[in-house]
Design an enzyme around this catalytic site. Structure first.
Site, short mmCIF file in Angstrom:
data_model
loop_
_atom_site.label_atom_id
_atom_site.label_comp_id
_atom_site.label_asym_id
_atom_site.label_seq_id
_atom_site.Cartn_x
_atom_site.Cartn_y
_atom_site.Cartn_z
N MET A 241 30.70 -5.19 -16.50
CA MET A 241 30.34 -5.75 -15.19
C MET A 241 29.34 -4.82 -14.51
SD MET A 241 33.99 -7.24 -13.81
CE MET A 241 33.18 -8.28 -12.56
N SER A 242 28.13 -5.33 -14.30
CA SER A 242 27.06 -4.52 -13.70
C SER A 242 27.00 -4.66 -12.19
CB SER A 242 25.71 -4.95 -14.28
OG SER A 242 25.40 -6.29 -13.89
N CYS B 253 20.44 1.04 -25.06
CA CYS B 253 21.67 1.02 -24.27
C CYS B 253 22.65 -0.01 -24.81
CB CYS B 253 21.35 0.73 -22.80
SG CYS B 253 22.77 0.80 -21.69
N GLY C 10 26.87 -10.25 -19.82
CA GLY C 10 26.19 -11.35 -19.17
C GLY C 10 24.83 -11.65 -19.76
N CYS D 299 16.91 0.39 -15.15
CA CYS D 299 17.92 0.69 -14.14
C CYS D 299 17.83 2.11 -13.60
CB CYS D 299 19.31 0.43 -14.70
SG CYS D 299 19.84 1.59 -15.99
#
Length: 391
Positions: free
Chosen positions: A23-24, A116, A140, A212
């Protein structure tokens, strides 16, 4: 059940299987949690803390920032699923950030998202999943992963604007077999509508278009903050004929296809057409000097049995970067997990360090990392473009 979810697409589990969901803090992974819950899985949400204490973007609303953790925790609470934060800062530094910097130092342009996914999200995180008794890891990503009797297959997501199958090319079969991507058969507007109907605070959260850990996508500023002055490889800027133009402060500060920030004085626009890490030279030329019709890839990961044998060519569509539309090519597998790519039409800015991903229609065949080759001269490339068609 939400009206956007088609019953025929769901895999309802007679035995409740457990899945670890990355979950980001964004809308995609949040809705993925809801979809998995509706499909009968026991969902455990995990947010990776990947920002080092001195990360210059740690206070921003990113997947490596504390706001993302807060958003993910709030969504998990709303969905009634467990949520944990795991500290992967040291591993992220070693496997992603150091890789990011060292690729620029070697005159290549890195792709940290692929790394990643391979090393962290579907790599190190599996140990946490196994410890929690999970059967799968879910994300996701907008991609479809199908599990067949002999292997797992990756397909493009149905939303062409969001498809992220490119970023999954390096995953091995063991990783793909335990991966779930519940958003692959959905469109982004559907995802946001589901989030709104659930009252999730992230429903209209803007998608990040940045790496990110690189604020403002200013990778040069990041490198200057991460590397010491003596770690930059200074040298000369020359044209394709070897004529000296100016000095530069480091090949790390240039990428293939770059136009901005180059010395002026030319009647025609100049572009970076090559970076030579052996001499630290930045080679500039005209737009046509960016054309390339053949290159090699290494560390190739083949997804399908029966392809990849050295010397057995195959036809495929190749994407030379994420936002590339793809172009027909002939692929000749070589020894040592390498392959030669022959493009039917020359493409601009084939960039060492980027991933070249191979497709048959919407199926990922595999992919590898673009190596450095001598730049194709303008006359050679254009002669191929202008060659007459023989009857």
């Amino acid at each position: 059940m939400h009206p956007f979810i088609e019953v025929g697409r769901l895999k309802m589990n007679s035995q409740k299987q457990r899945v670890l969901l990355g979950m980001s803090g964004g809308v995609d992974s949040s809705v993925a949690g809801y979809l998995l819950r509706e499909q009968g899985y026991e969902v455990i949400g995990v947010t990776m803390k990947v920002w080092p204490q001195d990360c210059i973007s740690r206070a921003e609303d990113k997947c490596c920032g504390p706001q993302a953790v807060a958003d993910a925790r709030a969504v998990a609470h709303s969905l009634g699923i467990s949520h944990y934060v795991v500290d992967e800062a040291d591993q992220f530094e070693r496997l992603v950030i150091d890789y990011f910097s060292s690729e620029y130092q070697a005159g290549r342009t890195p792709n940290p998202c692929v790394m990643c996914n391979e090393k962290l999200k579907f790599g190190n995180l599996w140990r946490k999943a196994a410890a929690l008794g999970c059967d799968y890891i879910a994300t996701g990503h907008y991609a479809i992963i199908e599990r067949h009797a002999d292997r797992a297959v990756v397909r493009k997501g149905v939303d062409p604007r969001k498809d992220q199958s490119y970023f999954l090319f390096s995953l091995r079969q063991a990783q793909l077999r335990r991966a779930l991507t519940p958003l692959g058969k959905m469109f982004k507007p559907q995802i946001r509508e589901i989030a709104r109907s659930l009252g999730l605070k992230v429903a209209d959260k803007i998608d990040s278009q940045e790496i990110c850990f690189v604020p403002g996508n200013d990778y040069k500023a990041f490198l200057r903050s991460h590397l010491q002055e003596n770690e930059f490889h200074r040298g000369e800027i020359c044209d394709v004929d070897g004529n000296f133009i100016a000095e530069h402060d480091g090949i790390e500060l240039f990428t293939i296809g770059q136009r901005k920030g180059l010395p002026g004085g030319s009647q025609r626009p100049r572009y970076v057409v090559d970076l030579d890490p052996e001499t630290n030279r930045v080679i500039v030329g005209d737009a046509d000097d960016l054309l390339c019709d053949e290159f090699e890839i290494d560390r190739v990961n083949w997804h399908h049995a029966g392809i990849g044998d050295p010397g057995l060519p195959l036809e495929a569509t190749v994407k030379i970067r994420y936002n590339h539309p793809g172009t027909p090519a002939t692929i000749i597998p070589l020894k040592d997990n390498r392959a030669r790519i022959g493009l039917r039409e020359p493409q601009r800015a084939v960039t060492p360090g980027q991933a070249a991903v191979l497709y048959n229609d919407d199926v990922v065949l595999g992919g590898g990392w673009i190596g450095r080759t001598e730049p194709v001269q303008r006359t050679d490339a254009l002669s191929r473009l202008r060659a007459p068609v023989l009857a």
